[in-house]
Design a protein around this motif. Structure first.
Motif, PDB file in Angstrom:
ATOM      1  N   MET A 147      63.735   1.023  49.073  1.00  0.00           N
ATOM      2  CA  MET A 147      65.083   0.525  48.831  1.00  0.00           C
ATOM      3  C   MET A 147      65.096  -0.498  47.684  1.00  0.00           C
ATOM      4  O   MET A 147      65.978  -0.482  46.831  1.00  0.00           O
ATOM      5  CB  MET A 147      65.649  -0.089  50.119  1.00  0.00           C
ATOM      6  CG  MET A 147      65.872   0.963  51.207  1.00  0.00           C
ATOM      7  SD  MET A 147      66.210   0.273  52.843  1.00  0.00           S
ATOM      8  CE  MET A 147      67.899  -0.259  52.627  1.00  0.00           C
ATOM      9  N   GLU A 148      64.067  -1.355  47.656  1.00  0.00           N
ATOM     10  CA  GLU A 148      64.004  -2.401  46.626  1.00  0.00           C
ATOM     11  C   GLU A 148      63.767  -1.806  45.233  1.00  0.00           C
ATOM     12  O   GLU A 148      64.529  -2.058  44.297  1.00  0.00           O
ATOM     13  CB  GLU A 148      62.885  -3.395  46.966  1.00  0.00           C
ATOM     14  CG  GLU A 148      62.743  -4.510  45.920  1.00  0.00           C
ATOM     15  CD  GLU A 148      61.403  -5.235  45.973  1.00  0.00           C
ATOM     16  OE1 GLU A 148      61.277  -6.244  45.279  1.00  0.00           O
ATOM     17  OE2 GLU A 148      60.480  -4.773  46.685  1.00  0.00           O
ATOM     18  N   VAL A 149      62.692  -1.012  45.085  1.00  0.00           N
ATOM     19  CA  VAL A 149      62.314  -0.518  43.752  1.00  0.00           C
ATOM     20  C   VAL A 149      63.343   0.472  43.215  1.00  0.00           C
ATOM     21  O   VAL A 149      63.702   0.428  42.035  1.00  0.00           O
ATOM     22  CB  VAL A 149      60.896   0.102  43.760  1.00  0.00           C
ATOM     23  CG1 VAL A 149      60.542   0.656  42.385  1.00  0.00           C
ATOM     24  CG2 VAL A 149      59.856  -0.939  44.190  1.00  0.00           C
ATOM     25  N   SER A 150      63.862   1.357  44.062  1.00  0.00           N
ATOM     26  CA  SER A 150      64.857   2.316  43.570  1.00  0.00           C
ATOM     27  C   SER A 150      66.134   1.597  43.132  1.00  0.00           C
ATOM     28  O   SER A 150      66.773   1.990  42.159  1.00  0.00           O
ATOM     29  CB  SER A 150      65.144   3.414  44.595  1.00  0.00           C
ATOM     30  OG  SER A 150      65.492   2.886  45.840  1.00  0.00           O
ATOM     31  N   PHE A 161      67.731   8.574  42.775  1.00  0.00           N
ATOM     32  CA  PHE A 161      67.027   8.087  43.963  1.00  0.00           C
ATOM     33  C   PHE A 161      67.853   8.392  45.212  1.00  0.00           C
ATOM     34  O   PHE A 161      69.083   8.342  45.167  1.00  0.00           O
ATOM     35  CB  PHE A 161      66.804   6.569  43.879  1.00  0.00           C
ATOM     36  CG  PHE A 161      65.981   6.139  42.706  1.00  0.00           C
ATOM     37  CD1 PHE A 161      64.601   6.261  42.716  1.00  0.00           C
ATOM     38  CD2 PHE A 161      66.588   5.609  41.566  1.00  0.00           C
ATOM     39  CE1 PHE A 161      63.839   5.867  41.627  1.00  0.00           C
ATOM     40  CE2 PHE A 161      65.836   5.212  40.480  1.00  0.00           C
ATOM     41  CZ  PHE A 161      64.458   5.336  40.500  1.00  0.00           C
ATOM     42  N   PRO A 162      67.183   8.683  46.328  1.00  0.00           N
ATOM     43  CA  PRO A 162      67.943   8.915  47.567  1.00  0.00           C
ATOM     44  C   PRO A 162      68.424   7.597  48.179  1.00  0.00           C
ATOM     45  O   PRO A 162      67.858   6.535  47.894  1.00  0.00           O
ATOM     46  CB  PRO A 162      66.903   9.572  48.483  1.00  0.00           C
ATOM     47  CG  PRO A 162      65.585   9.040  48.007  1.00  0.00           C
ATOM     48  CD  PRO A 162      65.722   8.836  46.521  1.00  0.00           C
ATOM     49  N   ASN A 163      69.465   7.674  49.021  1.00  0.00           N
ATOM     50  CA  ASN A 163      69.809   6.546  49.889  1.00  0.00           C
ATOM     51  C   ASN A 163      68.893   6.613  51.097  1.00  0.00           C
ATOM     52  O   ASN A 163      68.470   7.689  51.522  1.00  0.00           O
ATOM     53  CB  ASN A 163      71.268   6.655  50.355  1.00  0.00           C
ATOM     54  CG  ASN A 163      72.235   6.428  49.212  1.00  0.00           C
ATOM     55  OD1 ASN A 163      72.135   5.451  48.484  1.00  0.00           O
ATOM     56  ND2 ASN A 163      73.168   7.353  49.034  1.00  0.00           N
ATOM     57  N   TYR A 164      68.595   5.441  51.666  1.00  0.00           N
ATOM     58  CA  TYR A 164      67.717   5.364  52.842  1.00  0.00           C
ATOM     59  C   TYR A 164      68.508   4.856  54.043  1.00  0.00           C
ATOM     60  O   TYR A 164      69.467   4.091  53.880  1.00  0.00           O
ATOM     61  CB  TYR A 164      66.523   4.445  52.549  1.00  0.00           C
ATOM     62  CG  TYR A 164      65.599   5.007  51.494  1.00  0.00           C
ATOM     63  CD1 TYR A 164      64.501   5.784  51.833  1.00  0.00           C
ATOM     64  CD2 TYR A 164      65.850   4.788  50.133  1.00  0.00           C
ATOM     65  CE1 TYR A 164      63.666   6.325  50.867  1.00  0.00           C
ATOM     66  CE2 TYR A 164      65.022   5.325  49.158  1.00  0.00           C
ATOM     67  CZ  TYR A 164      63.931   6.085  49.528  1.00  0.00           C
ATOM     68  OH  TYR A 164      63.116   6.629  48.573  1.00  0.00           O
ATOM     69  N   TYR A 165      68.087   5.259  55.255  1.00  0.00           N
ATOM     70  CA  TYR A 165      68.833   4.934  56.467  1.00  0.00           C
ATOM     71  C   TYR A 165      67.933   4.235  57.486  1.00  0.00           C
ATOM     72  O   TYR A 165      67.273   4.883  58.303  1.00  0.00           O
ATOM     73  CB  TYR A 165      69.451   6.218  57.042  1.00  0.00           C
ATOM     74  CG  TYR A 165      70.340   6.899  56.028  1.00  0.00           C
ATOM     75  CD1 TYR A 165      71.653   6.468  55.816  1.00  0.00           C
ATOM     76  CD2 TYR A 165      69.851   7.938  55.226  1.00  0.00           C
ATOM     77  CE1 TYR A 165      72.464   7.060  54.851  1.00  0.00           C
ATOM     78  CE2 TYR A 165      70.660   8.534  54.257  1.00  0.00           C
ATOM     79  CZ  TYR A 165      71.954   8.096  54.080  1.00  0.00           C
ATOM     80  OH  TYR A 165      72.750   8.668  53.106  1.00  0.00           O
TER      81      TYR A 165
END
Length: 433
Positions: A205-208, A219-223
């Motif tokens: 989440m941070e690097v993307s 980049f994908p979203n993360y859940y």
């Protein structure tokens, strides 16, 4: 591909698989030399192919750190015979997947619910299977999702696996135990991080987010609510792995755009963030014919210490390297030469390293570079082969190169390899600070 219904997790059981493979490899050598007595024209390629097949079969069924080392070795094309490179490259995205019951069990253990309770749909059959985990497709909220699931026993077997796989790696690569010990400590620490999916989720989440401004990257979203220490839920990205992408005969413009996006992605991380996505194998990228590229899997992040960073990139400054005393300081700081080296050793290794550095840093010293130039890579691989076979290198009792250089070098080798396969012509050079 046949599914696995179990993975050996006990140290004794895993070790016994390696012993059995070691015996097979020994038999392969015996068969090879027997055939050679009858027919002296037989090459070692057949031996390499048999060994690669047997070793890969064992590693792919054990999963985890052992398979990850094979994956890393497959990226260093100058280091391995082609039979190993080709076979081990399969671990990047096509290892045998886990069976459905094992997958469901991981959900129940870590999230307290089955996939059917968490998602609208969930495909029990894996879409991709690699070294540490496999990916499944699911849907929820009208979105397609990718669910990454870690194999059972991976985290607990890192240390013992590396001890077992070390003799194989030494024999295949031809590296001595001093080198292996130094670098295996670094590999172990990174592999332990890669088995921590909560850490990977935070880093992803941070690097993307920090790299989202770079053109043509997706980049994908993360859940987090659908993730755990063994599971990561993210958006499903469209695109093709490198091999599939190239089969589509993409335009040179698309190749260049993807190559440029990758170069800019890595340069921004190294020079601005001082930490880098250090796992640039083709299984972590999805390429599209419009010149965009999806990037995921931030499990392996190498943080770059400031002192190492400064000296490492001084290697690209030809004017500074002309000063013999300054060059010696840089080489010593990077542990390429050591204080206990004799004058003869210092002169020998300095000359050896300088030629390699001149070749490898060439893209940084020009405004534009054509990675489609096969002569450039042939020259690098030929020189690496020459160096590896030098008596002085083989008999050296000290590891040359900082432990930090292992993952930074691996990152650039992986990047160069992908850019070479893409035959991308891109703007390079070092960014202005």
């Amino acid at each position: 591909m046949k599914e696995q219904t179990n993975i050996p997790t006990g140290k004794v059981e895993r070790a016994s698989r390696f012993v059995t493979t070691g015996l097979k490899v020994g038999t392969n050598y015996l068969k090879h030399y027997t055939k050679k007595l009858i027919d002296p024209s037989i090459s070692r390629e057949e031996l390499h192919a048999d060994n690669a097949e047997d070793i890969y079969d064992t590693l792919s069924n054990l999963k985890g750190s052992a398979l990850k080392v094979a994956q890393m070795l497959s990226m260093d094309k100058g280091m391995l015979p082609k039979a190993y490179t080709d076979k081990f490259a399969m671990s990047q995205y096509s290892a045998p997947p886990l069976s459905g019951p094992l997958v469901v069990n991981t959900f129940v253990k870590t999230l307290g619910k089955t996939p059917a309770e968490l998602y609208d749909t969930f495909d029990v059959k894996a879409a991709n299977a690699a070294s540490i985990g496999q990916v499944h497709k699911a849907t929820k909220w009208g979105k397609e999702l990718a669910i990454k699931i870690q194999y059972p026993g991976v985290a607990s077997s890192v240390k013992s696996d590396l001890r077992i796989v070390k003799p194989f790696a030494m024999r295949i690569v031809g590296m001595n135990e001093v080198d292996m010990d130094k670098y295996f400590d670094e590999i172990e620490s990174k592999l332990l991080e890669e088995t921590d999916y909560k850490l990977e989720l935070a880093r992803s989440m941070e690097v993307s987010s920090l790299c989202a401004h770079i053109p043509n990257l997706v980049f994908p979203n993360y859940y987090p609510a659908l993730s755990s220490e063994k599971i990561i839920t993210m958006d499903w990205l469209q695109g093709y792995h490198l091999k599939e992408f190239l089969l589509k005969n993409p335009s040179q413009e698309a190749r260049n755009k993807i190559g440029q996006a990758l170069w800019d992605f890595y340069q921004f991380q190294v020079h601005q963030l001082k930490k880098v996505h250090a796992d640039p194998h083709p299984g972590n990228f999805l390429m599209r014919e419009d010149g965009t590229i999806g990037i995921f899997d931030f499990g392996c992040i190498k943080e770059i210490p400031e002192d190492f960073y400064i000296n490492y990139f001084l290697l690209t400054d030809k004017e500074i390297l002309k000063d013999e005393e300054r060059r010696k300081q840089i080489y010593t700081s990077l542990e390429m030469i050591h204080p206990e080296d004799s004058e003869k050793e210092i002169a020998f290794f300095s000359t050896l390293f300088q030629k390699m550095i001149d070749m490898l840093t060439l893209p940084f010293t020009v405004p534009e570079f054509d990675f489609g130039d096969e002569r450039y890579f042939q020259e690098i691989y030929a020189y690496m082969d020459y160096v590896a076979n030098l008596k002085e290198v083989k008999e050296s009792k000290v590891a040359r190169g900082s432990r930090h250089s292992l993952y930074v070098n691996r990152t650039y080798f992986g990047l160069y390899s992908i850019l070479s396969d893409l035959k991308a012509n891109i703007k390079t050079g070092l960014p202005a600070h």
